[in-house]
Design an enzyme around this catalytic site. Structure first.
Site, short mmCIF file in Angstrom:
data_model
loop_
_atom_site.label_atom_id
_atom_site.label_comp_id
_atom_site.label_asym_id
_atom_site.label_seq_id
_atom_site.Cartn_x
_atom_site.Cartn_y
_atom_site.Cartn_z
N ARG A 133 -6.31 1.79 -4.96
CA ARG A 133 -5.15 2.34 -4.25
C ARG A 133 -5.65 3.47 -3.35
NH1 ARG A 133 0.26 2.02 -5.25
NH2 ARG A 133 -0.31 -0.12 -5.69
N ASP B 9 9.96 5.12 -8.58
CA ASP B 9 10.22 3.89 -7.83
C ASP B 9 10.51 2.78 -8.83
OD1 ASP B 9 10.52 2.16 -5.74
OD2 ASP B 9 8.47 2.28 -5.02
N ASN C 235 8.02 -3.49 -8.58
CA ASN C 235 6.83 -2.71 -8.90
C ASN C 235 6.30 -3.04 -10.29
OD1 ASN C 235 6.58 -1.32 -6.48
ND2 ASN C 235 8.01 0.29 -7.12
N ASP D 68 2.95 1.67 -9.11
CA ASP D 68 3.55 2.53 -8.08
C ASP D 68 4.24 3.76 -8.68
OD1 ASP D 68 2.54 0.90 -6.19
OD2 ASP D 68 4.43 0.02 -5.56
#
Length: 364
Positions: A67, A233, A238, A251
């Site tokens: 990421r 989120d 996700n 996430d």
């Protein structure tokens, strides 16, 4: 919807990233090679993901995901990308809750190797409800599932959220406290005000978003309750599912201390966003999936906490989503993919539903 171009999500060269990743890996695990390096088509706009296999005798071949913080020169979606914050959140959630969070392997805060900070985690196999085209549209695995299978996925997802809120020790999440004074909810909303101010700096303001902030003040909860760790989120898009069971919760960049209902409102509204969009294009969608009344009731059963002031929190979710969408639209303008209309509120795809929430007619 079906023919609109997908907004640009990166300005980086994947082949160059792969070469630089190989050089960095050798400093962390001499002799290691990154093979099968790919950039997924579903890459988000707030940060970037690289998928690769780690080839080394110790450990054996391992599937990894990297990421990477957004390119700071590419009109980023958020003003700050704190990769340590995400890395530490994922590590602690895994340690304290048993929630299936991918195991984090390395954190690199030096922007030198890849142009921005990043972290590496194990990659988990499975399937994710799609955003493009949304899972509420026909033609994907979740839409094709039976009602019982979707109900099982819904319940398993709510169990994840309930377990996070109930089991994570708040004292371990003080690094996620938002700046400012007052309650956790007040700080959360003020952070959104600051984010909106950043989004419209030098750009047309949104009268609708500003009315929504005013309406929040009118609906402010009498008692927001004690803050818990919020995923931030919290939505099925996700989560990687093994069949219909959560296998990896992803996430965590918006994680924060806040009332439980901040996560619940986001879960409810992000599904409604896709559902409303699907209906507007002439499809029935999934009207009996992730319904607000069922989410509230099931969460109360799982935690003993009855969600409160959900008109406030669903409006807040729609408002937060509108600010993100406005930034995405202005990013498209920046790259010459769109133009600013006379009414900037038209850049917000769900402007009608947000306006209905402000007026108090959406849930009636």
């Amino acid at each position: 919807m079906a023919t609109a171009p997908r907004p640009r999500t990166t300005t980086r060269d994947p082949e160059e990233l792969a070469r630089r990743l190989a050089a960095w890996l050798d400093t962390r695990l001499p002799g290691a090679r990154a093979t099968a390096v790919t950039v997924p088509e579903s890459n988000g706009m707030s940060s970037e993901t690289l998928l690769f296999d780690l080839d080394h005798p110790r450990p054996p071949l391992r599937a990894c995901a990297l990421r990477l913080a957004a390119d700071p020169d590419a009109y980023t979606i958020f003003p700050v990308y704190d990769m340590r914050r995400q890395y530490d959140t994922m590590r602690l959630v895994g340690e304290h809750t048993g929630i299936p969070v991918p195991r984090v392997l390395w954190l690199e805060e030096d922007p030198g190797p890849l142009g921005a900070p990043f972290f590496v985690m194990e990659r988990v196999d499975g399937r994710v409800p799609p955003d493009v085209m949304p899972y509420t549209y026909e033609g994907n695995w979740l839409h094709a599932a039976s009602d019982a299978e979707r109900a099982g996925l819904e319940d398993a997802t709510l169990r994840i959220i309930a377990r996070l809120h109930d089991r994570f020790p708040v004292e371990q999440a003080r690094f996620l406290e938002l700046p400012g004074d007052g309650s956790a909810l007040h700080r959360h909303v003020e952070a959104q005000r600051a984010y909106y101010a950043w989004v419209v700096d030098g750009r047309p303001r949104s009268p609708l978003i500003e009315r929504a902030f005013d309406r929040l003040a009118e609906l402010w909860p009498d008692d927001a309750g004690a803050p818990v760790l919020n995923w931030g989120d919290a939505r099925i898009g996700n989560i990687v599912y093994d069949g219909f069971t959560p296998a990896a919760v992803l996430d965590w960049e918006m994680a924060a201390l806040a009332p439980r209902e901040v996560d619940l409102g986001w879960t409810v509204y992000l599904h409604r966003f896709f559902q409303d969009l699907t209906v507007s294009f002439g499809q029935p969608g999934l009207p009996d999936f992730l319904r607000r009344d069922r989410i509230e009731a099931r969460y109360a059963e799982l935690t003993g906490h009855t969600p409160r002031a959900m008109d406030f929190y669903t409006l807040y979710a729609a408002l937060r989503h509108a600010v993100v969408m406005l930034r995405v639209a202005y990013r498209q303008v920046h790259f010459g993919e769109a133009a600013v209309p006379d009414d900037p509120d038209r850049l917000i795809l769900h402007h009608d539903s947000l306006a209905a929430m402000v007026q108090g007619s959406y849930w009636s």
